[in-house]
Design a protein around this motif. Structure first.
Motif, PDB file in Angstrom:
ATOM      1  N   LEU A  18       0.755  -1.192  -0.078  1.00 40.19           N
ATOM      2  CA  LEU A  18       0.069  -0.022   0.096  1.00 40.19           C
ATOM      3  C   LEU A  18       0.980   1.366   0.056  1.00 40.19           C
ATOM      4  O   LEU A  18       0.392   2.349  -0.131  1.00 40.19           O
ATOM      5  N   ARG A  47       0.524 -11.156  -2.968  1.00 44.07           N
ATOM      6  CA  ARG A  47      -0.759 -11.174  -2.240  1.00 44.07           C
ATOM      7  C   ARG A  47      -1.772 -12.064  -2.159  1.00 44.07           C
ATOM      8  O   ARG A  47      -2.549 -12.016  -1.423  1.00 44.07           O
ATOM      9  N   ASN A  72     -12.783  -1.378   6.833  1.00 47.84           N
ATOM     10  CA  ASN A  72     -12.916  -0.619   5.708  1.00 47.84           C
ATOM     11  C   ASN A  72     -13.721  -1.482   4.580  1.00 47.84           C
ATOM     12  O   ASN A  72     -13.559  -1.223   3.409  1.00 47.84           O
ATOM     13  N   GLU A 106     -22.876  -0.866   1.782  1.00 50.10           N
ATOM     14  CA  GLU A 106     -24.036  -1.231   1.616  1.00 50.10           C
ATOM     15  C   GLU A 106     -24.083  -2.865   1.208  1.00 50.10           C
ATOM     16  O   GLU A 106     -25.137  -3.306   0.963  1.00 50.10           O
ATOM     17  N   PHE A 133     -17.181 -11.082  -2.194  1.00 50.10           N
ATOM     18  CA  PHE A 133     -16.549 -10.276  -3.332  1.00 50.10           C
ATOM     19  C   PHE A 133     -14.969 -10.597  -2.871  1.00 50.10           C
ATOM     20  O   PHE A 133     -14.168 -10.637  -3.736  1.00 50.10           O
ATOM     21  N   ILE A 158     -15.657  -6.363  -9.520  1.00 53.50           N
ATOM     22  CA  ILE A 158     -15.443  -5.050  -9.082  1.00 53.50           C
ATOM     23  C   ILE A 158     -16.813  -4.179  -9.291  1.00 53.50           C
ATOM     24  O   ILE A 158     -17.574  -3.192  -8.563  1.00 53.50           O
ATOM     25  N   LYS A 190     -19.802  -5.011  -7.739  1.00 55.48           N
ATOM     26  CA  LYS A 190     -19.927  -4.653  -6.402  1.00 55.48           C
ATOM     27  C   LYS A 190     -20.288  -2.968  -6.333  1.00 55.48           C
ATOM     28  O   LYS A 190     -21.138  -2.306  -5.490  1.00 55.48           O
ATOM     29  N   GLU A 228     -23.378  -1.075  -4.666  1.00 56.46           N
ATOM     30  CA  GLU A 228     -23.167  -0.266  -3.613  1.00 56.46           C
ATOM     31  C   GLU A 228     -23.668   1.196  -3.999  1.00 56.46           C
ATOM     32  O   GLU A 228     -23.967   1.942  -2.994  1.00 56.46           O
ATOM     33  N   LYS A 245     -27.054   5.919  -4.969  1.00 60.58           N
ATOM     34  CA  LYS A 245     -26.609   6.941  -4.570  1.00 60.58           C
ATOM     35  C   LYS A 245     -27.147   8.193  -5.313  1.00 60.58           C
ATOM     36  O   LYS A 245     -27.424   8.401  -6.331  1.00 60.58           O
ATOM     37  N   GLU A 287     -14.886   5.828  -1.634  1.00 59.62           N
ATOM     38  CA  GLU A 287     -14.078   4.878  -1.204  1.00 59.62           C
ATOM     39  C   GLU A 287     -12.826   5.312  -0.803  1.00 59.62           C
ATOM     40  O   GLU A 287     -12.196   4.714   0.291  1.00 59.62           O
ATOM     41  N   MET A 313     -13.270   6.814   2.630  1.00 62.13           N
ATOM     42  CA  MET A 313     -13.529   5.840   3.635  1.00 62.13           C
ATOM     43  C   MET A 313     -12.564   4.857   3.958  1.00 62.13           C
ATOM     44  O   MET A 313     -12.475   3.973   4.824  1.00 62.13           O
ATOM     45  N   GLY A 314     -11.466   4.787   2.845  1.00 63.65           N
ATOM     46  CA  GLY A 314     -10.368   3.992   2.930  1.00 63.65           C
ATOM     47  C   GLY A 314     -10.523   2.522   2.492  1.00 63.65           C
ATOM     48  O   GLY A 314      -9.788   1.724   2.360  1.00 63.65           O
ATOM     49  N   SER A 315     -11.872   2.387   1.949  1.00 61.76           N
ATOM     50  CA  SER A 315     -12.169   1.035   1.087  1.00 61.76           C
ATOM     51  C   SER A 315     -11.740   0.970  -0.210  1.00 61.76           C
ATOM     52  O   SER A 315     -11.570  -0.328  -0.492  1.00 61.76           O
ATOM     53  N   GLU A 374      -8.625   1.218  -0.627  1.00 61.71           N
ATOM     54  CA  GLU A 374      -7.051   0.443  -0.398  1.00 61.71           C
ATOM     55  C   GLU A 374      -7.402  -0.932  -0.545  1.00 61.71           C
ATOM     56  O   GLU A 374      -6.675  -1.837  -0.829  1.00 61.71           O
ATOM     57  N   ARG A 375      -8.839  -1.529  -0.223  1.00 59.07           N
ATOM     58  CA  ARG A 375      -8.952  -2.806  -0.421  1.00 59.07           C
ATOM     59  C   ARG A 375      -8.791  -3.553  -1.693  1.00 59.07           C
ATOM     60  O   ARG A 375      -8.084  -4.708  -1.671  1.00 59.07           O
ATOM     61  N   LEU A 376      -9.053  -2.725  -2.802  1.00 58.72           N
ATOM     62  CA  LEU A 376      -8.888  -3.243  -4.233  1.00 58.72           C
ATOM     63  C   LEU A 376      -7.230  -3.347  -4.351  1.00 58.72           C
ATOM     64  O   LEU A 376      -6.990  -4.139  -5.147  1.00 58.72           O
ATOM     65  N   LEU A 377      -6.456  -2.536  -3.695  1.00 60.72           N
ATOM     66  CA  LEU A 377      -4.972  -2.417  -3.889  1.00 60.72           C
ATOM     67  C   LEU A 377      -4.345  -3.766  -3.331  1.00 60.72           C
ATOM     68  O   LEU A 377      -3.085  -4.015  -3.421  1.00 60.72           O
ATOM     69  N   LEU A 378      -5.125  -4.251  -2.450  1.00 61.27           N
ATOM     70  CA  LEU A 378      -4.426  -5.473  -1.591  1.00 61.27           C
ATOM     71  C   LEU A 378      -4.535  -7.025  -2.435  1.00 61.27           C
ATOM     72  O   LEU A 378      -4.228  -7.679  -2.114  1.00 61.27           O
ATOM     73  N   LYS A 428      -0.609   5.583  -4.406  1.00 57.95           N
ATOM     74  CA  LYS A 428       0.094   5.144  -3.279  1.00 57.95           C
ATOM     75  C   LYS A 428       1.309   6.233  -2.759  1.00 57.95           C
ATOM     76  O   LYS A 428       1.851   6.539  -3.569  1.00 57.95           O
ATOM     77  N   PRO A 429       0.985   6.203  -1.383  1.00 58.11           N
ATOM     78  CA  PRO A 429       2.224   7.351  -0.925  1.00 58.11           C
ATOM     79  C   PRO A 429       3.704   6.806  -1.058  1.00 58.11           C
ATOM     80  O   PRO A 429       3.889   5.510  -1.182  1.00 58.11           O
TER      81      PRO A 429
END
Lengths: 314, 243
Positions: A57, A80, A91, A95, A104, B11, B14, B18, B22, B75, B78-80, B82-86, B242-243
């Motif tokens: 990350l 990974r 996180n 929904e 997922f 993705i 999802k 989600e 909106k 996302e 909210m930080g979510s 980053e889930r995709l990046l994992l 990414k930092p």
């Protein structure tokens, strides 16, 4: 390779510089397969930056890291697939239901359909979430969100699980439940990399601990090894009736006493030779007509040990 | 390759679950283009053969950029994200997944505008199959453009402000409403550097069999190139985030 022998996580000269500031300074260590590895440090020590580099990350400035032999940069897809990550914030997707969130994750890790559904069911049951599988993530309590976040990191049956402050903000019951689940997971063969600033947590469940401060590893070893290495003194806890003597009285009259602290209804006494001090303390109490309501010798607590490690490094 | 595409699709599914309800997705992705087309229909002069394909391109553009705006900015906040990046996937896979959900919303949003155009004009499209291809290309390029644009926005409440700050000038500086050929000469270079011009030209040719300034081979080819270029730029932006 996927058997993950030797070092489950190996780090060589890992360094991170943010805008000219050295956040992680050439650290190297190995997390052995099957251990619970506590990665401990004060706020801003470089814990989270290190873990973020390990899981991809945050970009690595220099050095390298491998998960089960796979380089986390060059071979990131294979690496990974072998680890799961529980970030410090739960996180998942608001929904989606518990079940949908986990399914997922399983699909994104490439777990085939029927196996994914079975795996999701197993993991939900393991964490006691099966009954609420159709509840949306946003409707869960903080403790349940945490459990689901850990469950999501396990759906692909990883070899290594990274947890960043997993019990932060949880009540005692939820915390103990999570610790028990982590131990169970570890027994089943999952290597656990636990990042925490909670000293008690690290010493309570880790088989080995690395302490990081100001971007550098300052100590590494089992809790027992660290206690011996940093030889933190034992503490005498004593309570007297009808009153506790003052700190000055103890310091002036009991042999070898170095420091006295008042702790609620009793005193904590640190002495150069605790056995001699204990005997002399009993003599002093008799002399003053005090009865001893409580007397015990305990090892240094984890916090004292941690402060000593950090203090010596500085 | 197929596995990566499948994961992009997950993705997208999802994201649809989600974010499709909106307010930003519904109001700017579906309602706005339809209401805009209705407004032209009610106006004197009505929904002409010139405006109808423009409105279809507009629906594709707004529909295909609205969901990525919501999903990525929310996302990331909210930080979510980053889930995709994992997950063990490439950055292109993530960018494509994010684009795909927007693409699907774009396709949904064009249906009412297309039906309205058919009902008003009572003329079938000149090249129906080519219209499908044009719609797919326009939605693809718009959705990847939307993903790229999303990384400029930090706060969810700023999403539509920033997006509309970009989208509205693009709308007026393309041939959606006014033919480029009738614009002042000094505006032509601006019109030609922005992607909506090419997307509108593909739809216009497929719907009416005519074009304003670009022959169909050129507008279709450039639209495809733009879609791919935006996708690659978006995936590189994700990598650099990414930092």
């Amino acid at each position: 390779m996927t058997e993950c022998g030797g070092c489950a996580v190996s780090v060589e000269g890992l360094t991170k510089i943010y805008d000219g500031t050295l956040a992680v300074d050439h650290i190297s260590f190995c997390v052995r397969r099957g251990e619970i590895f506590g990665f401990l440090g004060p706020n801003g020590a470089g814990k989270t930056t290190t873990v973020r580099m390990l899981v991809g990350l945050t970009r690595i400035t220099s050095g390298s890291a491998r998960i089960c032999g796979y380089d986390v940069v060059r071979d990131y897809k294979r690496a990974r697939a072998l680890f799961g990550v529980v970030p410090d914030v739960s996180n998942l997707y608001f929904e989606l239901t518990c079940y949908q969130n986990l399914l997922f994750s399983a699909k994104m890790y490439g777990v085939p359909g029927s196996i994914a559904r079975r795996r999701v069911e197993d993991v939900l049951k393991f964490f006691g979430l099966w009954e609420i599988r159709n509840r949306k993530f946003k409707a869960l309590s903080k403790g349940l969100k945490r459990r689901l976040a850990i469950a999501a990191a396990l759906v692909h049956d990883p070899k290594v699980l990274f947890l960043d402050e997993p019990t932060s903000g949880l009540d005692v019951m939820s915390r103990r439940m999570l610790w028990s689940k982590l131990r169970e997971l570890n027994k089943s063969g999952v290597t656990i990399f636990l990042t925490t600033h909670n000293v008690y947590e690290a010493f309570h469940i880790s088989s080995r601990i690395a302490v990081i401060n100001k971007g550098r590893i300052t100590a590494i070893g089992s809790p027992g090894e660290l206690s011996r290495k940093f030889s933190v003194q034992e503490v005498i806890e004593a309570g007297f009736h009808p009153r506790n003597p003052s700190e000055e009285e103890i310091l002036g009259n009991v042999k070898g006493v170095l420091e006295v602290r008042v702790r609620g209804d009793h005193l904590e006494i640190i002495a150069s030779d605790p056995t001699v001090a204990l005997e002399d303390l009993a003599r002093y109490a008799r002399l003053r007509g005090l009865s001893i309501s409580m007397l015990r010798l305990r090892g240094a607590d984890a916090e004292e040990l941690f402060l000593k490690i950090i203090g010596e490094a500085e | 390759m197929i596995e990566e595409f499948a994961r992009s699709f997950y993705i997208a599914l999802k994201d649809l679950r989600e974010y499709y309800m909106k307010p930003g997705s519904i109001s700017w992705g579906i309602l706005f283009p339809f209401v805009f087309a209705l407004a032209f229909m009610a106006k004197r002069g009505g929904l002409t053969e010139w405006l109808a394909p423009g409105m279809i391109a507009l629906a594709l553009f707004f529909g295909s950029t609205s969901m990525s705006a919501m999903s990525i900015v929310f996302e990331r906040r909210m930080g979510s994200f980053e889930r995709l990046l994992l997950f063990p996937v490439t950055y292109v896979c993530i960018a494509l997944g994010k684009s795909l959900s927007s693409f699907l919303l774009g396709v949904i949003s064009v249906v009412p505008v297309f039906l309205l155009s058919l009902a008003v004009l009572r003329v079938p499209p000149a090249h129906p199959l080519l219209l499908v291809v044009a719609a797919v290309l326009a939605a693809f390029a718009s959705s990847t453009f939307g993903v790229l644009l999303s990384f400029l926005v930090k706060e969810p409440e700023q999403v539509m402000v920033v997006f509309n700050l970009v989208r509205f000038p693009m709308m007026f500086l393309s041939d959606i409403i006014i033919p480029v050929s009738s614009m002042p000469h000094y505006l032509i270079p601006v019109v030609l550097v922005q992607p909506l011009t090419y997307l509108t030209e593909t739809v216009r040719y497929a719907y009416t069999g005519t074009y304003d300034i670009l022959p169909p081979t050129l507008s279709f080819t450039i639209s495809l190139i733009l879609g791919i270029a935006f996708l690659l730029l978006a995936s590189d932006t994700i990598r650099r985030s990414k930092p």
